[in-house]
Design a protein around this motif. Structure first.
Motif, PDB file in Angstrom:
ATOM      1  N   PHE A   1      35.560  34.437  35.723  1.00  9.63           N
ATOM      2  CA  PHE A   1      34.203  34.294  36.255  1.00  9.63           C
ATOM      3  C   PHE A   1      33.922  32.834  36.561  1.00  9.63           C
ATOM      4  O   PHE A   1      34.405  31.932  35.863  1.00  9.63           O
ATOM      5  CB  PHE A   1      33.173  34.783  35.228  1.00  9.63           C
ATOM      6  N   ASP A   2      33.104  32.608  37.604  1.00 12.72           N
ATOM      7  CA  ASP A   2      32.657  31.250  37.849  1.00 12.72           C
ATOM      8  C   ASP A   2      31.430  30.966  36.987  1.00 12.72           C
ATOM      9  O   ASP A   2      30.979  31.824  36.222  1.00 12.72           O
ATOM     10  CB  ASP A   2      32.379  31.008  39.338  1.00 12.72           C
ATOM     11  N   VAL A   3      30.883  29.750  37.098  1.00 13.65           N
ATOM     12  CA  VAL A   3      29.792  29.341  36.209  1.00 13.65           C
ATOM     13  C   VAL A   3      28.503  30.109  36.468  1.00 13.65           C
ATOM     14  O   VAL A   3      27.585  30.098  35.640  1.00 13.65           O
ATOM     15  CB  VAL A   3      29.531  27.826  36.333  1.00 13.65           C
ATOM     16  N   LYS A   4      28.404  30.794  37.603  1.00 14.01           N
ATOM     17  CA  LYS A   4      27.221  31.599  37.900  1.00 14.01           C
ATOM     18  C   LYS A   4      27.382  33.055  37.485  1.00 14.01           C
ATOM     19  O   LYS A   4      26.487  33.872  37.696  1.00 14.01           O
ATOM     20  CB  LYS A   4      26.902  31.525  39.390  1.00 14.01           C
ATOM     21  N   GLY A   5      28.523  33.388  36.888  1.00 12.57           N
ATOM     22  CA  GLY A   5      28.748  34.750  36.432  1.00 12.57           C
ATOM     23  C   GLY A   5      29.388  35.663  37.448  1.00 12.57           C
ATOM     24  O   GLY A   5      29.533  36.870  37.199  1.00 12.57           O
ATOM     25  N   ASN A   6      29.780  35.146  38.591  1.00 14.10           N
ATOM     26  CA  ASN A   6      30.433  35.966  39.611  1.00 14.10           C
ATOM     27  C   ASN A   6      31.903  36.186  39.248  1.00 14.10           C
ATOM     28  O   ASN A   6      32.615  35.233  38.897  1.00 14.10           O
ATOM     29  CB  ASN A   6      30.340  35.291  40.984  1.00 14.10           C
ATOM     30  N   MET A   7      32.351  37.432  39.332  1.00 16.00           N
ATOM     31  CA  MET A   7      33.738  37.729  39.004  1.00 16.00           C
ATOM     32  C   MET A   7      34.658  37.262  40.131  1.00 16.00           C
ATOM     33  O   MET A   7      34.479  37.611  41.287  1.00 16.00           O
ATOM     34  CB  MET A   7      33.934  39.230  38.769  1.00 16.00           C
ATOM     35  N   LEU A   8      35.662  36.469  39.752  1.00 17.89           N
ATOM     36  CA  LEU A   8      36.610  35.943  40.725  1.00 17.89           C
ATOM     37  C   LEU A   8      37.856  36.816  40.842  1.00 17.89           C
ATOM     38  O   LEU A   8      38.544  36.792  41.862  1.00 17.89           O
ATOM     39  CB  LEU A   8      37.022  34.519  40.324  1.00 17.89           C
ATOM     40  N   GLY A   9      38.160  37.565  39.809  1.00 20.75           N
ATOM     41  CA  GLY A   9      39.331  38.429  39.824  1.00 20.75           C
ATOM     42  C   GLY A   9      39.476  39.144  38.501  1.00 20.75           C
ATOM     43  O   GLY A   9      38.893  38.743  37.487  1.00 20.75           O
ATOM     44  N   GLN A  10      40.244  40.230  38.506  1.00 23.67           N
ATOM     45  CA  GLN A  10      40.458  40.978  37.272  1.00 23.67           C
ATOM     46  C   GLN A  10      41.812  41.680  37.332  1.00 23.67           C
ATOM     47  O   GLN A  10      42.394  41.872  38.405  1.00 23.67           O
ATOM     48  CB  GLN A  10      39.351  42.009  37.057  1.00 23.67           C
ATOM     49  N   PHE A  11      42.318  42.043  36.152  1.00 22.70           N
ATOM     50  CA  PHE A  11      43.605  42.719  36.061  1.00 22.70           C
ATOM     51  C   PHE A  11      43.631  43.521  34.771  1.00 22.70           C
ATOM     52  O   PHE A  11      42.978  43.163  33.794  1.00 22.70           O
ATOM     53  CB  PHE A  11      44.754  41.699  36.072  1.00 22.70           C
ATOM     54  N   ALA A  12      44.381  44.625  34.765  1.00 20.54           N
ATOM     55  CA  ALA A  12      44.513  45.456  33.561  1.00 20.54           C
ATOM     56  C   ALA A  12      45.971  45.858  33.387  1.00 20.54           C
ATOM     57  O   ALA A  12      46.674  46.123  34.358  1.00 20.54           O
ATOM     58  CB  ALA A  12      43.636  46.702  33.673  1.00 20.54           C
ATOM     59  N   ALA A  13      46.415  45.898  32.128  1.00 23.50           N
ATOM     60  CA  ALA A  13      47.773  46.343  31.798  1.00 23.50           C
ATOM     61  C   ALA A  13      47.673  47.383  30.687  1.00 23.50           C
ATOM     62  O   ALA A  13      47.103  47.109  29.628  1.00 23.50           O
ATOM     63  CB  ALA A  13      48.632  45.171  31.353  1.00 23.50           C
ATOM     64  N   PRO A  14      48.194  48.585  30.907  1.00 22.14           N
ATOM     65  CA  PRO A  14      48.052  49.655  29.913  1.00 22.14           C
ATOM     66  C   PRO A  14      49.050  49.518  28.769  1.00 22.14           C
ATOM     67  O   PRO A  14      50.065  48.824  28.880  1.00 22.14           O
ATOM     68  CB  PRO A  14      48.346  50.913  30.731  1.00 22.14           C
ATOM     69  N   TYR A  15      48.729  50.181  27.644  1.00 18.35           N
ATOM     70  CA  TYR A  15      49.690  50.343  26.562  1.00 18.35           C
ATOM     71  C   TYR A  15      49.507  51.737  25.970  1.00 18.35           C
ATOM     72  O   TYR A  15      48.531  52.430  26.243  1.00 18.35           O
ATOM     73  CB  TYR A  15      49.558  49.271  25.480  1.00 18.35           C
ATOM     74  N   GLU A  16      50.458  52.127  25.134  1.00 11.76           N
ATOM     75  CA  GLU A  16      50.516  53.514  24.676  1.00 11.76           C
ATOM     76  C   GLU A  16      49.797  53.693  23.338  1.00 11.76           C
ATOM     77  O   GLU A  16      49.889  52.854  22.447  1.00 11.76           O
ATOM     78  CB  GLU A  16      51.980  53.947  24.513  1.00 11.76           C
ATOM     79  N   THR A  17      49.072  54.805  23.228  1.00 16.59           N
ATOM     80  CA  THR A  17      48.516  55.251  21.957  1.00 16.59           C
ATOM     81  C   THR A  17      49.311  56.459  21.489  1.00 16.59           C
ATOM     82  O   THR A  17      49.516  57.398  22.248  1.00 16.59           O
ATOM     83  CB  THR A  17      47.036  55.637  22.092  1.00 16.59           C
ATOM     84  N   ARG A  18      49.758  56.418  20.238  1.00 22.87           N
ATOM     85  CA  ARG A  18      50.558  57.518  19.690  1.00 22.87           C
ATOM     86  C   ARG A  18      49.736  58.280  18.660  1.00 22.87           C
ATOM     87  O   ARG A  18      49.035  57.676  17.846  1.00 22.87           O
ATOM     88  CB  ARG A  18      51.840  56.966  19.066  1.00 22.87           C
ATOM     89  N   HIS A  19      49.845  59.604  18.690  1.00 20.76           N
ATOM     90  CA  HIS A  19      49.128  60.484  17.754  1.00 20.76           C
ATOM     91  C   HIS A  19      50.159  61.296  16.967  1.00 20.76           C
ATOM     92  O   HIS A  19      50.404  62.463  17.273  1.00 20.76           O
ATOM     93  CB  HIS A  19      48.179  61.412  18.508  1.00 20.76           C
TER      94      HIS A  19
END
Length: 449
Positions: free
Chosen positions: A24-42
Protein backbone atom coordinates in the motif's frame (compact mmCIF):
# COMPACT_ATOMS: atom_id res chain seq x y z
CA UNK A 1 10.76 3.67 9.56
CA UNK A 2 14.35 4.95 9.42
CA UNK A 3 12.99 8.23 10.78
CA UNK A 4 11.07 9.25 7.67
CA UNK A 5 7.75 8.62 6.05
CA UNK A 6 7.60 5.29 4.25
CA UNK A 7 6.90 5.43 0.54
CA UNK A 8 5.01 2.14 0.85
CA UNK A 9 4.03 -0.41 3.46
CA UNK A 10 3.68 -4.15 3.08
CA UNK A 11 1.30 -6.33 5.06
CA UNK A 12 1.01 -10.11 5.23
CA UNK A 13 -2.10 -12.12 6.12
CA UNK A 14 -1.51 -15.74 7.07
CA UNK A 15 -4.95 -17.28 6.63
CA UNK A 16 -6.39 -20.75 6.79
CA UNK A 17 -6.06 -21.53 3.08
CA UNK A 18 -3.11 -19.36 1.99
CA UNK A 19 -0.72 -16.59 2.91
CA UNK A 20 -1.43 -13.25 1.22
CA UNK A 21 0.73 -10.16 0.86
CA UNK A 22 -0.26 -6.66 -0.25
CA UNK A 23 1.60 -3.40 -0.78
CA UNK A 24 0.00 0.00 0.00
CA UNK A 25 1.07 3.57 -0.55
CA UNK A 26 0.88 6.19 2.22
CA UNK A 27 -2.71 7.06 1.26
CA UNK A 28 -3.88 3.47 1.69
CA UNK A 29 -4.16 2.64 -2.01
CA UNK A 30 -3.27 -0.96 -2.82
CA UNK A 31 -0.31 -1.16 -5.20
CA UNK A 32 -0.30 -4.93 -5.63
CA UNK A 33 -1.13 -8.23 -3.98
CA UNK A 34 -0.24 -11.91 -4.19
CA UNK A 35 -1.36 -15.16 -2.53
CA UNK A 36 0.32 -18.56 -2.15
CA UNK A 37 -1.72 -21.55 -0.92
CA UNK A 38 -0.71 -24.26 1.53
CA UNK A 39 -2.30 -27.53 2.59
CA UNK A 40 -4.51 -28.23 5.59
CA UNK A 41 -4.58 -31.87 6.69
CA UNK A 42 -7.46 -33.48 8.61
CA UNK A 43 -6.02 -36.80 9.88
CA UNK A 44 -9.07 -37.47 12.11
CA UNK A 45 -12.57 -35.93 12.49
CA UNK A 46 -12.28 -32.61 14.28
CA UNK A 47 -8.49 -32.42 13.79
CA UNK A 48 -6.75 -29.85 11.59
CA UNK A 49 -3.00 -29.49 11.04
CA UNK A 50 -0.55 -27.47 8.94
CA UNK A 51 3.22 -27.59 8.40
CA UNK A 52 4.86 -24.41 9.80
CA UNK A 53 7.71 -24.68 7.31
CA UNK A 54 5.14 -24.44 4.48
CA UNK A 55 4.01 -21.06 5.86
CA UNK A 56 7.53 -19.68 5.53
CA UNK A 57 8.16 -21.19 2.11
CA UNK A 58 4.82 -19.85 0.83
CA UNK A 59 5.59 -16.43 2.25
CA UNK A 60 8.80 -16.42 0.22
CA UNK A 61 6.67 -16.66 -2.89
CA UNK A 62 4.90 -13.48 -1.86
CA UNK A 63 6.18 -10.97 0.48
CA UNK A 64 5.59 -5.80 6.99
CA UNK A 65 3.34 -6.26 9.55
CA UNK A 66 1.99 -9.82 9.70
CA UNK A 67 -1.39 -11.09 10.82
CA UNK A 68 -2.17 -14.80 11.03
CA UNK A 69 -4.77 -17.27 12.14
CA UNK A 70 -5.29 -17.56 15.90
CA UNK A 71 -4.84 -19.83 17.92
CA UNK A 72 -2.68 -22.06 15.65
CA UNK A 73 -0.26 -23.66 18.11
CA UNK A 74 3.36 -24.50 17.25
CA UNK A 75 5.88 -26.58 19.26
CA UNK A 76 9.56 -25.74 18.59
CA UNK A 77 12.76 -27.45 19.71
CA UNK A 78 15.93 -25.83 21.05
CA UNK A 79 16.93 -24.88 17.51
CA UNK A 80 13.50 -23.27 16.92
CA UNK A 81 12.49 -26.00 14.47
CA UNK A 82 8.92 -27.40 14.47
CA UNK A 83 8.59 -30.71 16.32
CA UNK A 84 5.21 -31.63 14.83
CA UNK A 85 2.56 -30.20 12.50
CA UNK A 86 0.89 -27.11 13.94
CA UNK A 87 -2.51 -27.54 15.57
CA UNK A 88 -4.65 -25.29 13.38
CA UNK A 89 -7.00 -22.80 15.04
CA UNK A 90 -10.05 -24.90 14.05
CA UNK A 91 -8.59 -28.12 15.53
CA UNK A 92 -10.87 -29.28 18.35
CA UNK A 93 -9.15 -32.49 19.46
CA UNK A 94 -8.57 -30.95 22.92
CA UNK A 95 -12.26 -31.03 23.92
CA UNK A 96 -11.49 -33.33 26.86
CA UNK A 97 -8.73 -31.02 28.07
CA UNK A 98 -11.01 -27.97 27.79
CA UNK A 99 -13.57 -29.68 30.03
CA UNK A 100 -10.82 -30.68 32.49
CA UNK A 101 -9.56 -27.10 32.76
CA UNK A 102 -13.06 -25.80 33.41
CA UNK A 103 -13.82 -28.44 36.06
CA UNK A 104 -10.56 -27.71 37.90
CA UNK A 105 -10.74 -23.94 37.77
CA UNK A 106 -14.40 -22.92 37.83
CA UNK A 107 -14.81 -23.45 41.60
CA UNK A 108 -11.20 -23.26 42.74
CA UNK A 109 -10.71 -23.23 46.51
CA UNK A 110 -7.89 -20.93 47.52
CA UNK A 111 -5.76 -21.37 50.65
CA UNK A 112 -7.91 -18.96 52.63
CA UNK A 113 -10.96 -21.13 51.96
CA UNK A 114 -12.53 -18.70 49.49
CA UNK A 115 -13.88 -20.33 46.33
CA UNK A 116 -13.54 -18.46 43.05
CA UNK A 117 -12.98 -19.09 39.37
CA UNK A 118 -9.44 -18.75 38.03
CA UNK A 119 -10.85 -18.06 34.57
CA UNK A 120 -11.25 -14.36 33.81
CA UNK A 121 -13.38 -14.69 30.67
CA UNK A 122 -16.69 -16.23 29.58
CA UNK A 123 -19.60 -15.81 31.95
CA UNK A 124 -17.61 -14.63 34.98
CA UNK A 125 -15.32 -17.64 34.72
CA UNK A 126 -18.09 -20.23 34.55
CA UNK A 127 -17.10 -21.13 31.01
CA UNK A 128 -17.21 -22.42 28.46
CA UNK A 129 -13.58 -22.86 27.47
CA UNK A 130 -12.96 -23.53 23.81
CA UNK A 131 -10.92 -26.52 22.68
CA UNK A 132 -9.47 -24.16 20.05
CA UNK A 133 -7.58 -22.12 22.66
CA UNK A 134 -3.95 -22.27 23.81
CA UNK A 135 -4.27 -24.02 27.19
CA UNK A 136 -6.36 -27.04 26.05
CA UNK A 137 -4.07 -27.60 23.04
CA UNK A 138 -0.93 -27.32 25.18
CA UNK A 139 -2.43 -29.72 27.72
CA UNK A 140 -3.28 -32.15 24.89
CA UNK A 141 0.32 -32.13 23.62
CA UNK A 142 1.65 -32.68 27.15
CA UNK A 143 -0.75 -35.58 27.79
CA UNK A 144 -0.84 -37.28 24.38
CA UNK A 145 2.63 -36.53 23.01
CA UNK A 146 4.89 -36.34 26.09
CA UNK A 147 8.09 -36.72 24.04
CA UNK A 148 7.15 -33.68 21.94
CA UNK A 149 6.38 -31.76 25.12
CA UNK A 150 9.69 -32.74 26.70
CA UNK A 151 11.69 -31.74 23.63
CA UNK A 152 9.83 -28.43 23.13
CA UNK A 153 11.57 -25.30 24.36
CA UNK A 154 8.89 -23.04 22.86
CA UNK A 155 5.09 -23.26 22.61
CA UNK A 156 3.79 -20.37 20.55
CA UNK A 157 1.54 -19.46 17.62
CA UNK A 158 1.71 -19.06 13.85
CA UNK A 159 2.11 -15.30 14.43
CA UNK A 160 5.13 -15.77 16.70
CA UNK A 161 6.76 -18.35 14.40
CA UNK A 162 6.62 -16.03 11.37
CA UNK A 163 7.95 -13.05 13.35
CA UNK A 164 10.73 -15.29 14.67
CA UNK A 165 11.69 -16.20 11.10
CA UNK A 166 11.60 -12.51 10.14
CA UNK A 167 13.55 -11.04 13.06
CA UNK A 168 15.20 -13.87 14.99
CA UNK A 169 13.18 -12.72 18.02
CA UNK A 170 10.41 -14.56 19.84
CA UNK A 171 7.62 -12.15 20.70
CA UNK A 172 3.92 -12.74 21.37
CA UNK A 173 1.19 -10.29 20.31
CA UNK A 174 -0.76 -8.98 23.30
CA UNK A 175 -3.96 -9.38 21.28
CA UNK A 176 -3.38 -13.11 20.72
CA UNK A 177 -2.44 -13.61 24.36
CA UNK A 178 -5.46 -11.72 25.68
CA UNK A 179 -7.96 -13.43 23.38
CA UNK A 180 -6.70 -17.04 23.44
CA UNK A 181 -4.05 -17.50 26.18
CA UNK A 182 -5.98 -16.21 29.24
CA UNK A 183 -3.56 -13.28 29.64
CA UNK A 184 -4.36 -9.72 30.62
CA UNK A 185 -3.09 -8.07 27.45
CA UNK A 186 -2.87 -4.62 29.01
CA UNK A 187 -0.68 -5.77 31.93
CA UNK A 188 1.45 -7.98 29.67
CA UNK A 189 2.50 -4.96 27.60
CA UNK A 190 3.03 -2.70 30.61
CA UNK A 191 5.47 -5.12 32.35
CA UNK A 192 8.41 -5.92 30.11
CA UNK A 193 10.02 -8.49 32.45
CA UNK A 194 7.91 -11.42 31.19
CA UNK A 195 5.64 -11.69 34.24
CA UNK A 196 2.86 -9.19 33.62
CA UNK A 197 -0.62 -10.44 32.82
CA UNK A 198 0.28 -14.15 32.89
CA UNK A 199 -2.28 -16.59 34.40
CA UNK A 200 0.25 -18.24 36.74
CA UNK A 201 -2.30 -19.46 39.30
CA UNK A 202 -4.42 -20.95 36.52
CA UNK A 203 -1.38 -22.80 35.13
CA UNK A 204 -0.58 -24.24 38.57
CA UNK A 205 -4.15 -25.45 39.02
CA UNK A 206 -4.03 -27.52 35.82
CA UNK A 207 -0.46 -28.82 36.28
CA UNK A 208 0.80 -26.76 33.36
CA UNK A 209 3.30 -24.51 35.15
CA UNK A 210 6.04 -25.55 32.71
CA UNK A 211 4.11 -23.85 29.89
CA UNK A 212 5.12 -20.48 31.35
CA UNK A 213 8.76 -21.39 30.66
CA UNK A 214 7.94 -22.33 27.06
CA UNK A 215 5.95 -19.21 26.22
CA UNK A 216 7.76 -16.24 24.61
CA UNK A 217 8.92 -13.78 27.27
CA UNK A 218 8.52 -10.63 25.20
CA UNK A 219 5.01 -9.26 24.54
CA UNK A 220 4.21 -6.32 22.27
CA UNK A 221 0.97 -4.66 21.21
CA UNK A 222 -0.13 -4.42 17.59
CA UNK A 223 1.77 -1.60 15.90
CA UNK A 224 4.90 -1.79 18.06
CA UNK A 225 8.21 -2.47 16.28
CA UNK A 226 9.70 -5.91 16.97
CA UNK A 227 13.00 -5.24 15.20
CA UNK A 228 14.76 -5.18 11.85
CA UNK A 229 14.39 -7.96 9.33
CA UNK A 230 17.30 -10.42 9.35
CA UNK A 231 19.57 -10.84 6.34
CA UNK A 232 18.33 -14.41 5.81
CA UNK A 233 14.69 -13.29 5.85
CA UNK A 234 15.40 -10.31 3.61
CA UNK A 235 17.08 -12.60 1.09
CA UNK A 236 14.19 -15.09 1.26
CA UNK A 237 11.59 -12.37 0.68
CA UNK A 238 13.74 -10.23 -1.62
CA UNK A 239 13.45 -7.20 0.65
CA UNK A 240 15.92 -4.59 1.85
CA UNK A 241 17.65 -5.35 5.16
CA UNK A 242 16.62 -2.06 6.80
CA UNK A 243 12.88 -2.99 6.86
CA UNK A 244 11.19 -2.73 10.27
CA UNK A 245 9.00 -5.67 11.32
CA UNK A 246 5.94 -4.46 13.22
CA UNK A 247 3.84 -6.57 15.57
CA UNK A 248 0.52 -7.71 14.13
CA UNK A 249 -2.13 -9.98 15.60
CA UNK A 250 -4.97 -12.38 14.83
CA UNK A 251 -6.32 -11.91 11.30
CA UNK A 252 -9.90 -11.28 12.39
CA UNK A 253 -8.98 -8.81 15.12
CA UNK A 254 -6.64 -6.90 12.83
CA UNK A 255 -9.63 -6.75 10.46
CA UNK A 256 -11.70 -5.43 13.35
CA UNK A 257 -9.33 -2.46 13.69
CA UNK A 258 -9.28 -2.01 9.92
CA UNK A 259 -13.07 -1.75 9.86
CA UNK A 260 -12.94 0.93 12.53
CA UNK A 261 -14.75 -1.21 15.11
CA UNK A 262 -12.77 0.19 18.03
CA UNK A 263 -15.56 1.86 20.02
CA UNK A 264 -18.75 0.58 21.70
CA UNK A 265 -21.84 0.39 19.49
CA UNK A 266 -20.11 -1.12 16.44
CA UNK A 267 -20.27 -4.77 15.36
CA UNK A 268 -17.59 -6.15 13.06
CA UNK A 269 -18.19 -9.35 11.10
CA UNK A 270 -14.95 -10.81 9.78
CA UNK A 271 -15.54 -13.57 7.24
CA UNK A 272 -13.25 -16.14 5.70
CA UNK A 273 -12.94 -19.82 6.55
CA UNK A 274 -14.87 -18.89 9.69
CA UNK A 275 -17.09 -16.04 10.89
CA UNK A 276 -16.17 -13.84 13.86
CA UNK A 277 -18.62 -11.31 15.29
CA UNK A 278 -16.64 -8.78 17.35
CA UNK A 279 -17.57 -5.72 19.40
CA UNK A 280 -15.62 -3.40 21.70
CA UNK A 281 -17.19 -2.88 25.14
CA UNK A 282 -16.74 0.02 27.55
CA UNK A 283 -15.77 -2.41 30.32
CA UNK A 284 -14.61 -6.02 30.69
CA UNK A 285 -18.09 -7.53 30.45
CA UNK A 286 -18.77 -11.27 30.62
CA UNK A 287 -22.07 -13.06 30.04
CA UNK A 288 -23.63 -16.23 28.67
CA UNK A 289 -23.85 -16.89 24.93
CA UNK A 290 -20.64 -15.06 24.01
CA UNK A 291 -16.86 -15.21 24.52
CA UNK A 292 -14.86 -12.58 26.37
CA UNK A 293 -14.33 -10.00 27.55
CA UNK A 294 -10.68 -9.82 26.61
CA UNK A 295 -8.75 -7.11 28.48
CA UNK A 296 -6.15 -5.26 26.43
CA UNK A 297 -7.40 -6.45 23.05
CA UNK A 298 -7.39 -5.78 20.21
CA UNK A 299 -5.31 -2.84 21.52
CA UNK A 300 -4.04 -2.28 25.09
CA UNK A 301 -6.62 0.39 25.98
CA UNK A 302 -9.65 -1.63 24.83
CA UNK A 303 -11.78 -4.64 25.76
CA UNK A 304 -13.89 -6.70 23.37
CA UNK A 305 -16.30 -9.62 23.20
CA UNK A 306 -17.04 -12.03 20.36
CA UNK A 307 -19.36 -14.57 18.86
CA UNK A 308 -18.12 -17.07 16.34
CA UNK A 309 -18.71 -19.84 13.83
CA UNK A 310 -15.82 -22.24 13.25
CA UNK A 311 -16.65 -23.33 9.71
CA UNK A 312 -18.36 -21.03 7.21
CA UNK A 313 -16.24 -20.27 4.14
CA UNK A 314 -14.55 -23.63 4.67
CA UNK A 315 -17.98 -25.31 4.43
CA UNK A 316 -18.63 -23.59 1.10
CA UNK A 317 -15.24 -24.69 -0.19
CA UNK A 318 -16.03 -28.27 0.92
CA UNK A 319 -19.49 -28.05 -0.69
CA UNK A 320 -18.01 -26.81 -3.97
CA UNK A 321 -15.57 -29.71 -4.09
CA UNK A 322 -18.39 -32.15 -3.30
CA UNK A 323 -20.92 -31.04 -5.91
CA UNK A 324 -18.60 -30.02 -8.76
CA UNK A 325 -18.82 -32.30 -11.77
CA UNK A 326 -16.16 -32.85 -14.42
CA UNK A 327 -17.89 -30.35 -16.69
CA UNK A 328 -17.76 -27.70 -13.92
CA UNK A 329 -14.05 -27.70 -13.07
CA UNK A 330 -13.72 -24.07 -14.20
CA UNK A 331 -16.79 -22.83 -12.33
CA UNK A 332 -16.31 -20.18 -9.67
CA UNK A 333 -18.23 -19.48 -6.48
CA UNK A 334 -20.26 -16.79 -8.21
CA UNK A 335 -21.50 -19.36 -10.75
CA UNK A 336 -22.95 -21.48 -7.96
CA UNK A 337 -24.50 -18.34 -6.46
CA UNK A 338 -26.28 -17.69 -9.78
CA UNK A 339 -27.76 -21.20 -9.71
CA UNK A 340 -28.76 -20.88 -6.04
CA UNK A 341 -30.45 -17.51 -6.64
CA UNK A 342 -33.18 -19.35 -8.57
CA UNK A 343 -33.97 -21.59 -5.59
CA UNK A 344 -36.69 -20.36 -3.25
CA UNK A 345 -35.93 -19.42 0.35
CA UNK A 346 -35.89 -22.56 2.46
CA UNK A 347 -34.47 -24.70 -0.37
CA UNK A 348 -37.71 -26.70 -0.77
CA UNK A 349 -37.36 -28.20 2.68
CA UNK A 350 -33.60 -28.84 2.67
CA UNK A 351 -31.92 -27.63 5.88
CA UNK A 352 -28.19 -27.59 6.62
CA UNK A 353 -26.00 -27.21 9.71
CA UNK A 354 -22.63 -25.50 9.21
CA UNK A 355 -21.00 -26.81 12.43
CA UNK A 356 -18.49 -29.09 10.67
CA UNK A 357 -15.69 -28.20 13.13
CA UNK A 358 -17.84 -27.77 16.23
CA UNK A 359 -19.82 -24.82 17.53
CA UNK A 360 -18.40 -21.69 19.13
CA UNK A 361 -21.30 -19.47 20.21
CA UNK A 362 -23.94 -19.11 21.50
CA UNK A 363 -23.42 -22.80 22.38
CA UNK A 364 -19.81 -23.95 22.69
CA UNK A 365 -19.58 -27.60 21.67
CA UNK A 366 -16.42 -28.90 19.96
CA UNK A 367 -18.16 -32.22 19.25
CA UNK A 368 -20.96 -30.64 17.16
CA UNK A 369 -21.00 -31.73 13.53
CA UNK A 370 -22.59 -30.53 10.29
CA UNK A 371 -25.64 -31.99 8.59
CA UNK A 372 -27.97 -31.92 5.60
CA UNK A 373 -31.53 -32.73 6.61
CA UNK A 374 -34.57 -33.20 4.39
CA UNK A 375 -32.92 -34.43 1.19
CA UNK A 376 -35.26 -35.71 -1.50
CA UNK A 377 -34.80 -36.93 -5.06
CA UNK A 378 -36.00 -33.55 -6.31
CA UNK A 379 -33.10 -31.65 -4.73
CA UNK A 380 -30.18 -30.62 -6.92
CA UNK A 381 -26.74 -29.16 -6.32
CA UNK A 382 -28.12 -25.61 -6.28
CA UNK A 383 -30.35 -26.61 -3.35
CA UNK A 384 -27.34 -27.94 -1.46
CA UNK A 385 -25.36 -24.77 -2.19
CA UNK A 386 -28.13 -22.47 -1.04
CA UNK A 387 -28.86 -24.60 2.04
CA UNK A 388 -25.29 -24.10 3.27
CA UNK A 389 -25.39 -20.36 2.48
CA UNK A 390 -28.57 -20.10 4.53
CA UNK A 391 -27.17 -22.20 7.38
CA UNK A 392 -24.20 -19.85 7.81
CA UNK A 393 -26.55 -16.85 7.92
CA UNK A 394 -28.77 -18.41 10.56
CA UNK A 395 -25.68 -19.34 12.55
CA UNK A 396 -24.67 -15.68 12.36
CA UNK A 397 -28.13 -14.66 13.56
CA UNK A 398 -27.75 -16.98 16.57
CA UNK A 399 -24.35 -15.47 17.42
CA UNK A 400 -25.66 -11.92 17.12
CA UNK A 401 -28.70 -12.76 19.25
CA UNK A 402 -26.29 -14.13 21.86
CA UNK A 403 -24.36 -10.86 21.94
CA UNK A 404 -27.60 -8.85 22.10
CA UNK A 405 -28.91 -10.92 25.01
CA UNK A 406 -25.74 -10.01 26.90
CA UNK A 407 -26.45 -6.30 26.45
CA UNK A 408 -24.06 -5.61 23.57
CA UNK A 409 -25.68 -2.91 21.42
CA UNK A 410 -25.20 -2.20 17.71
CA UNK A 411 -27.27 -0.91 14.80
CA UNK A 412 -25.51 -2.38 11.77
CA UNK A 413 -22.97 -4.97 10.70
CA UNK A 414 -19.61 -3.79 9.34
CA UNK A 415 -18.34 -6.70 7.26
CA UNK A 416 -15.02 -7.66 5.69
CA UNK A 417 -13.70 -10.79 4.01
CA UNK A 418 -14.88 -13.35 1.49
CA UNK A 419 -18.62 -12.87 1.93
CA UNK A 420 -18.35 -9.32 0.55
CA UNK A 421 -17.61 -10.83 -2.88
CA UNK A 422 -21.07 -12.44 -3.01
CA UNK A 423 -24.08 -10.14 -3.42
CA UNK A 424 -26.42 -13.07 -2.84
CA UNK A 425 -24.77 -13.99 0.45
CA UNK A 426 -24.55 -10.37 1.60
CA UNK A 427 -28.28 -9.96 1.03
CA UNK A 428 -28.97 -13.20 2.91
CA UNK A 429 -27.01 -11.91 5.92
CA UNK A 430 -29.04 -8.70 5.91
CA UNK A 431 -32.34 -10.58 5.51
CA UNK A 432 -31.70 -13.15 8.23
CA UNK A 433 -30.19 -10.79 10.83
CA UNK A 434 -32.55 -7.90 10.08
CA UNK A 435 -29.58 -5.50 10.20
CA UNK A 436 -27.99 -3.35 7.47
CA UNK A 437 -24.69 -4.80 6.22
CA UNK A 438 -21.98 -2.31 5.27
CA UNK A 439 -18.48 -2.89 3.93
CA UNK A 440 -15.60 -0.67 2.78
CA UNK A 441 -16.12 -2.20 -0.67
CA UNK A 442 -19.85 -1.35 -0.85
CA UNK A 443 -21.16 1.97 -2.14
CA UNK A 444 -24.52 1.38 -0.44
CA UNK A 445 -25.40 -0.93 2.49
CA UNK A 446 -27.37 -4.14 1.99
CA UNK A 447 -30.63 -3.86 3.89
CA UNK A 448 -33.28 -6.41 4.73
CA UNK A 449 -35.41 -7.10 1.66
Amino acid sequence: MDGGEAAAASSVDGGTESIRAAMFDVKGNMLGQFAAPYETRHPHPGWAEQDPDEWWQSMGKAALCVDTTCCTVVALDDHKKPLRPALLWMDCRAAEQASEILSRCKDYEKENGITKSLIAVNCDGNGPISAEWMLPKALWIKAKEPEVWKKSSTICEYQDFINLKLTGTLCVSSCNAAARWHWNGREAVEKADGTGGRPLELLRAIDLEDLQEKWPTRCLAMGQVIGKITKAAADHLQLAEHVDIVQGGPDAFVGMVGLGCVAPGLLGLITGSSHLHVAVTSEARTAKNMWGAYVGAPLPGLCFVEGGQSSTGSVMRWSKSLISGKDEEGMEYKDYDLMAANVSVGCDGLVALETFQGSRTPTTDPTARGALVGLTLSHRKQHVWRAFLESVCYGTRACIDGLSSAGVEFREIKMAGGVTRSQLWLQMHADVTGLPVVSPLLLLPFKRA
